[in-house]
Design a protein around this motif. Structure first.
Motif, PDB file in Angstrom:
ATOM      1  N   GLN B 429       0.831  -1.213   0.000  1.00  0.00           N
ATOM      2  CA  GLN B 429       0.000   0.000   0.000  1.00  0.00           C
ATOM      3  C   GLN B 429       0.864   1.261   0.000  1.00  0.00           C
ATOM      4  N   TYR B 430       1.932   1.254   0.782  1.00  0.00           N
ATOM      5  CA  TYR B 430       2.728   2.490   0.870  1.00  0.00           C
ATOM      6  C   TYR B 430       3.633   2.692  -0.344  1.00  0.00           C
ATOM      7  N   ALA B 431       4.063   1.598  -0.976  1.00  0.00           N
ATOM      8  CA  ALA B 431       4.810   1.761  -2.233  1.00  0.00           C
ATOM      9  C   ALA B 431       3.892   2.412  -3.268  1.00  0.00           C
ATOM     10  N   ALA B 432       2.650   1.949  -3.332  1.00  0.00           N
ATOM     11  CA  ALA B 432       1.699   2.524  -4.287  1.00  0.00           C
ATOM     12  C   ALA B 432       1.365   3.967  -3.893  1.00  0.00           C
ATOM     13  N   TRP B 433       1.149   4.178  -2.618  1.00  0.00           N
ATOM     14  CA  TRP B 433       0.834   5.525  -2.101  1.00  0.00           C
ATOM     15  C   TRP B 433       1.892   6.527  -2.553  1.00  0.00           C
ATOM     16  N   LEU B 434       3.158   6.113  -2.386  1.00  0.00           N
ATOM     17  CA  LEU B 434       4.252   7.027  -2.727  1.00  0.00           C
ATOM     18  C   LEU B 434       4.270   7.296  -4.233  1.00  0.00           C
ATOM     19  N   ARG B 435       3.996   6.257  -5.018  1.00  0.00           N
ATOM     20  CA  ARG B 435       4.008   6.454  -6.464  1.00  0.00           C
ATOM     21  C   ARG B 435       2.877   7.407  -6.884  1.00  0.00           C
ATOM     22  N   TYR B 436       1.672   7.199  -6.340  1.00  0.00           N
ATOM     23  CA  TYR B 436       0.559   8.104  -6.682  1.00  0.00           C
ATOM     24  C   TYR B 436       0.865   9.535  -6.230  1.00  0.00           C
TER      25      TYR B 436
END
Lengths: 167, 441
Positions: B429-436
């Motif tokens: 979730q946080y890898a995706a969060w950072l990318r968004y």
């Protein structure tokens, strides 16, 4: 049934509701549970005028056995949603009593209930739950027993926070 | 639009093994999430069964926007912003219904189901170039609305990846819930549960596939269920389902570890193998299930039926706003309201063509898990609020998410897989969060 007998039933029913409310306010949930008949149900609908507990969500719809688990849970040392224990004050009024209209129900009592709730702790919530309630009661040698307790909250379909204790 | 936080500053807040407390507490980060995540990603809006006929509408929240999801006369579904283009009043108060159009209560501007401005009173007092067809006078429309097998999503970004691209392999859970219907169709029914908690929206998602917490947070309900002198052979109004739902959090660490967790680059995740333990399996050998299974075999044949019913994925998070459980036809929509306030909206589906009693199980599941009086969710919510309270402290600055780090396996397509007790879903979730959050517009 003459008028004097009706008044007796009404005052008896009112005394029963007050005694029930005091058990809830004192957190004596085991004794409260014992007021239910073995085939008793406790129902808090989630829609105004809800007629069906099977095809529609309820806030709570439990037989005595599941209610027993709820009560046991409230006695657990780590029931986080009820710690510190909520403090409540019930007020029951506008009581009317009528003879039961179905087998196994001797008396149907309608009333208005308000429960002020304070949840200590960081949330420090002060809340007011209110609505109409119906008790279907059975007369037994041990006293009245609840066949159905139904609480129709005025905001049954609203957004809520946690409701940790029975109303 | 707040664009004040530099990408490098955001990158310093998210490390593989920890995230910074400001992700849960800083209103500026919340504002940026509303722009970069909830203002761009595909968000679940509604199910088509809620808006079957022309004029049917249902309200939804898309990021910060209050929208009306409505089916127009041509059958097309639109999401219109609930704000009159004249003086700004909401044009719709009902949560759901059927209407010929939307009339503003303030000065009676009226709009069609497609959002077009149809009429205004006292035309002669308006300037001569006032044109009803001016697109700026129509109700604002969400730029992209797409359906996947009846699930309607919207995106406030005019371009970008398609819904199917965004969902990727997690769309399998939508396939699965629809394929479970003997008539090939599902419908939302049985009411909607709404709760709010005083905590950040991400706390809900982190918790859903965190398998270490149930043994502690849900100990009181597991213990109450275990202490129940229950005869499973005796009939029960709920088929003993409340009892088994409470017991289902009572796995030991070995059982939890034997499950698998899967995360995807888009932030989606699910728990695999949860029903294998049998405690909460819907696949019960009773007359209702046998009848249901027979009807499903009539539609799909034996082989596909076994595959559909054997699909074992629990708490499927379709990042960032919806969680689906196919086995009991449950859906939960998570709506951020403020950095420290979140709404959870839950409902269930009827599998068309299935025995009525099967739907009762879905309703029961919903009541048990998502009602304000839930003996399960109430403890989760209490913990979310305590986490939010704890994070108000300035020290320590970090939240640890290192459980299982190093054991995550990366597979084809960038999906990551781990054993059950890992904090892999947090990391995904946080890898995706950072990318968004760091993506250019």
């Amino acid at each position: 049934m003459n008028a004097a007998v009706e008044i007796d039933v009404k005052s008896e029913a009112e005394a029963f509701l007050i005694a029930e409310a005091r058990l809830l306010d004192a957190g004596r949930f085991d004794e409260w549970l014992a007021l239910f008949a073995e085939d008793g149900f406790y129902w808090v609908p989630a829609a105004p005028g809800q007629s069906d507990p099977l095809n529609h969500l309820s806030i709570l719809y439990e037989d005595k056995s599941v209610l027993g688990m709820r009560v046991r849970r409230l006695g657990h040392p780590r029931v986080y949603s009820a710690q510190p224990a909520p403090r409540t004050a019930h007020l029951v009024g506008n009581v009317t009593a009528a003879p039961g209209a179905e087998p196994g129900v001797d008396c149907e009592v309608r009333s208005t209930v308000m429960m002020a709730e304070y949840r200590p702790g960081q949330a420090a919530d002060r809340r007011l739950w209110a609505g109409q309630q119906t008790h279907k009661l059975r007369r037994t040698p041990e006293g009245w027993r609840i066949v159905l307790k139904r609480v129709d909250l005025i905001d049954c379909d609203a957004v809520h926070g946690i409701l940790a204790v029975p109303i | 639009m707040p664009d004040s936080i530099a990408p490098d500053a955001l990158r310093r807040l998210v490390l593989p093994d920890r995230v910074h407390r400001s992700l849960y507490t800083d209103p500026a980060i919340f504002d940026l999430e509303m722009t970069r995540i909830f203002g761009r990603c595909w968000l679940f809006l509604a199910h088509e069964s809620q808006i079957r006929a022309p004029g049917d509408f249902v309200r939804a929240r898309l990021g910060r926007e209050d929208v009306i999801v409505v089916r127009a006369r041509d059958g097309r579904i639109r999401a219109l912003v609930n704000r009159c283009t004249h003086r700004g009043a909401q044009v719709c108060q009902a949560e759901r219904g059927n209407t010929a159009g939307f009339a503003c209560p303030y000065h009676a501007w009226t709009f069609g189901l497609d959002g077009a401005l149809n009429s205004v009173p006292h035309r002669q007092s308006l300037p001569p170039d006032f044109d009803l067809k001016d697109p700026r006078l129509a109700l604002a429309a969400v730029p992209r609305v797409e359906s996947y097998r009846g699930f309607v999503f919207g995106s406030l970004a005019p371009g970008g990846e398609s819904l199917v691209e965004h969902l990727g392999p997690i769309a399998a859970v939508i396939d699965n819930v629809v394929d479970r219907a003997p008539d090939g169709e599902i419908e939302q029914a049985g009411g909607v549960a709404r709760q709010e908690y005083r905590g950040n929206w991400k706390l809900h998602h982190e918790n859903a596939n965190d398998t270490l917490h149930p043994g502690f947070v849900h100990e009181s309900s597991v213990s109450a269920a275990r202490g129940d002198p229950r005869d499973y052979a005796a009939p029960a109004y709920d088929g003993h389902q409340t009892h088994t739902q409470m017991l289902s959090n009572g796995f030991g660490v070995r059982e939890w570890q034997s499950l698998s967790l899967t995360g995807f680059p888009a932030g989606h995740s699910y728990m695999g193998g949860f029903y294998r333990g049998g405690v909460l399996s819907p696949d019960r050998d009773d007359p209702v299930w046998r009848e249901y299974r027979a009807r499903l075999v009539a539609r799909h044949g034996e082989e596909k039926t076994a595959r559909v019913l054997g699909e074992d994925r629990f708490n499927n998070l379709l990042y960032p706003n919806v969680s689906i459980n196919a086995q009991y036809q449950q859906i939960r929509v998570v709506t951020p309201l403020a950095v420290d306030r979140t709404r959870v909206t839950a409902f269930c589906f009827r599998l068309k063509g299935a025995p009525e009693a099967l739907f009762h199980r879905a309703v029961r599941f919903l009541t048990n898990l998502s009602s304000p009086a839930s003996m399960i969710l109430s403890d989760d919510i209490e913990i979310f609020e305590r986490v939010q309270g704890g994070l108000a402290n300035s020290e320590p600055e970090w939240l640890d998410q290192s459980r299982g780090l190093g054991a995550d396996r990366t597979e084809a397509g960038g999906r990551t897989v781990s054993a059950g007790l890992s904090e892999l879903p947090h990391r995904a979730q946080y890898a995706a969060w950072l990318r968004y959050m760091t993506a250019a517009a």
